[in-house]
Design a protein around this motif. Sequence first.
Motif, PDB file in Angstrom:
ATOM      1  N   PHE A  49       0.828  -1.206   0.000  1.00 38.63           N
ATOM      2  CA  PHE A  49       0.000   0.000   0.000  1.00 38.63           C
ATOM      3  C   PHE A  49       0.861   1.254   0.000  1.00 38.63           C
ATOM      4  O   PHE A  49       0.549   2.234  -0.678  1.00 38.63           O
ATOM      5  N   ALA A  50       1.950   1.229   0.766  1.00 38.82           N
ATOM      6  CA  ALA A  50       2.849   2.384   0.768  1.00 38.82           C
ATOM      7  C   ALA A  50       3.338   2.685  -0.644  1.00 38.82           C
ATOM      8  O   ALA A  50       3.546   3.850  -1.016  1.00 38.82           O
ATOM      9  N   LYS A  51       3.489   1.634  -1.439  1.00 42.31           N
ATOM     10  CA  LYS A  51       3.944   1.767  -2.822  1.00 42.31           C
ATOM     11  C   LYS A  51       3.094   2.740  -3.633  1.00 42.31           C
ATOM     12  O   LYS A  51       3.602   3.432  -4.514  1.00 42.31           O
ATOM     13  N   LEU A  52       1.798   2.809  -3.343  1.00 42.74           N
ATOM     14  CA  LEU A  52       0.899   3.671  -4.119  1.00 42.74           C
ATOM     15  C   LEU A  52       1.334   5.132  -4.074  1.00 42.74           C
ATOM     16  O   LEU A  52       1.074   5.886  -4.996  1.00 42.74           O
ATOM     17  N   GLN A  53       1.998   5.536  -2.996  1.00 38.07           N
ATOM     18  CA  GLN A  53       2.504   6.907  -2.883  1.00 38.07           C
ATOM     19  C   GLN A  53       4.030   6.968  -2.888  1.00 38.07           C
ATOM     20  O   GLN A  53       4.626   7.916  -3.406  1.00 38.07           O
ATOM     21  N   GLY A  56       6.240   7.299  -6.348  1.00 41.55           N
ATOM     22  CA  GLY A  56       6.261   8.638  -6.937  1.00 41.55           C
ATOM     23  C   GLY A  56       7.001   9.626  -6.073  1.00 41.55           C
ATOM     24  O   GLY A  56       7.717  10.511  -6.574  1.00 41.55           O
ATOM     25  N   ASP A  57       6.845   9.497  -4.760  1.00 40.65           N
ATOM     26  CA  ASP A  57       7.472  10.427  -3.820  1.00 40.65           C
ATOM     27  C   ASP A  57       8.992  10.310  -3.836  1.00 40.65           C
ATOM     28  O   ASP A  57       9.718  11.311  -3.800  1.00 40.65           O
ATOM     29  N   LEU A  58       9.498   9.057  -3.888  1.00 40.06           N
ATOM     30  CA  LEU A  58      10.943   8.820  -3.825  1.00 40.06           C
ATOM     31  C   LEU A  58      11.559   8.499  -5.183  1.00 40.06           C
ATOM     32  O   LEU A  58      12.753   8.250  -5.268  1.00 40.06           O
ATOM     33  N   HIS A  59      10.715   8.474  -6.232  1.00 35.25           N
ATOM     34  CA  HIS A  59      11.173   8.213  -7.601  1.00 35.25           C
ATOM     35  C   HIS A  59      11.801   6.822  -7.734  1.00 35.25           C
ATOM     36  O   HIS A  59      12.845   6.640  -8.366  1.00 35.25           O
ATOM     37  N   PHE A 112      11.584   6.914   8.034  1.00 36.39           N
ATOM     38  CA  PHE A 112      12.706   7.793   7.709  1.00 36.39           C
ATOM     39  C   PHE A 112      13.365   7.491   6.365  1.00 36.39           C
ATOM     40  O   PHE A 112      14.353   8.126   6.002  1.00 36.39           O
ATOM     41  N   VAL A 113      12.848   6.532   5.606  1.00 33.18           N
ATOM     42  CA  VAL A 113      13.481   6.126   4.340  1.00 33.18           C
ATOM     43  C   VAL A 113      13.515   7.278   3.337  1.00 33.18           C
ATOM     44  O   VAL A 113      12.520   7.978   3.138  1.00 33.18           O
ATOM     45  N   GLN A 114      14.670   7.449   2.688  1.00 39.82           N
ATOM     46  CA  GLN A 114      14.839   8.479   1.658  1.00 39.82           C
ATOM     47  C   GLN A 114      15.386   7.908   0.353  1.00 39.82           C
ATOM     48  O   GLN A 114      15.085   8.425  -0.723  1.00 39.82           O
ATOM     49  N   THR A 115      16.195   6.849   0.437  1.00 40.43           N
ATOM     50  CA  THR A 115      16.883   6.325  -0.742  1.00 40.43           C
ATOM     51  C   THR A 115      16.582   4.829  -0.918  1.00 40.43           C
ATOM     52  O   THR A 115      16.117   4.153   0.011  1.00 40.43           O
TER      53      THR A 115
END
Length: 438
Positions: A49-53, A56-59, A112-115
Amino acid sequence: MSGAVDIDAGVRRGAGFEEQTYRKVTLRLIPFLVLCYVAAYLDRVNVGFAKLQMLGDLHFSETAYGLGAGVFFIGYFLFEVPSNLMLQRVGARAWIARIMVTWALVSGAFFFVQTTTEYYVLRFFLGAAEAGFYPGIVLYLMQWYPARRRSHVLAIFMVGIPLAGIVGGPLSGFLLEAFKGVHGYAGWRWLFLIEAAPSLVLGVAAFFYLANRPGDAKWLTVEEAELLTNALDGTSAHQTRVASTVGQVFCDARILLMALIYFCVIMGQYGLTFWMPTLIRGSGVRDPIMIGLLSAIPFVVGAVSMISFGKNSDRTGERRWHLIIPMAMGAIGYLITVWAGSNVPLSMLGLSLAAAGVLTPGPLFWALPTAILSGTGAATGIAAINAFAGLAGFVSPYLIGWLRDLTHSATIAMYVSAGVVTLGAAMILLVPAKLVNR
């Protein structure tokens, strides 16, 4: 007076007393363990479900998502057998509590994931943290229930998978929308943080709530504990002891066959659970809350199927066809999903049939290896089979993500999932019926 006492003791130890005792054990243990499994499974697959946003958010690409979803199972594979052996040494109460608290902390850290690197590392450590939980529960229930009762009990326990979908789908869809932008953070970040909390609470509770064995349970009478222990001794006496040590487990070709069968079962499951939100969105549904609500429907069907097949398998003592039939249903369900296209009702029919088909074999499968495992071999064998099969959790999301990036369609991926489930069903016929049927 002595005769009256003997008669009373005989009544208490009769069939009615046995059923009453097992009902007491089931009401005490299973609801709590189901809640634990719901929390575990939700933390494992809420990335769908997190994948749905998040993408796009983290490219992130579909391949990157699939690789991260699958890396979980590398950590799971590496630490599965050591974890189960440790559970046998220190006891389920302390070890299950440790597992749950650790994975809750790791799951919450996804906030906290960014990359992609951070995503991969945390997925690996989440798998390492959770390693041993499911096979540990299987081993734990073997210390409470004889073989003739296990399929039904495991089916009830594994209702945690569809329950995680029934509860987690709408909840995850709601969190994605309701917490979007709260304190400047995306909804998918809050999803990970909030859904980690139940695992933390239940992990602490497990340490105080569970008893390792019937003899340790203060909530059982002496007569009840003796009945449970004697029933387990009877199971061991009639068991086919072909694998009771670590060495025997890894040298037994039948254990390898069962690991391959379970690999196909798990690959079918994760083809569904990691990608169901994406498949529903592909049928034309865009609202995250509606996707969450619709995703609950196949899991309801799966829960009913699991309990029905499990109860009937224990009643009849037949094991193989109770696995083959639902797996065939799962393959057909995948094909219907492909053919449905943008037809939402037909897509939901296919997904519901697929859910029933790939979730039902999970608990019923364990009647096969537990028929030939005993002693230390049970701890090692259950963990080894589950660990090897868990690699399907790496292969399935990564392969499907790669195929989707390659073809820009889910069609080929669903055909592959249907084919793997069919292969697993065919391999079950290689297991001798006399070995596993009661």
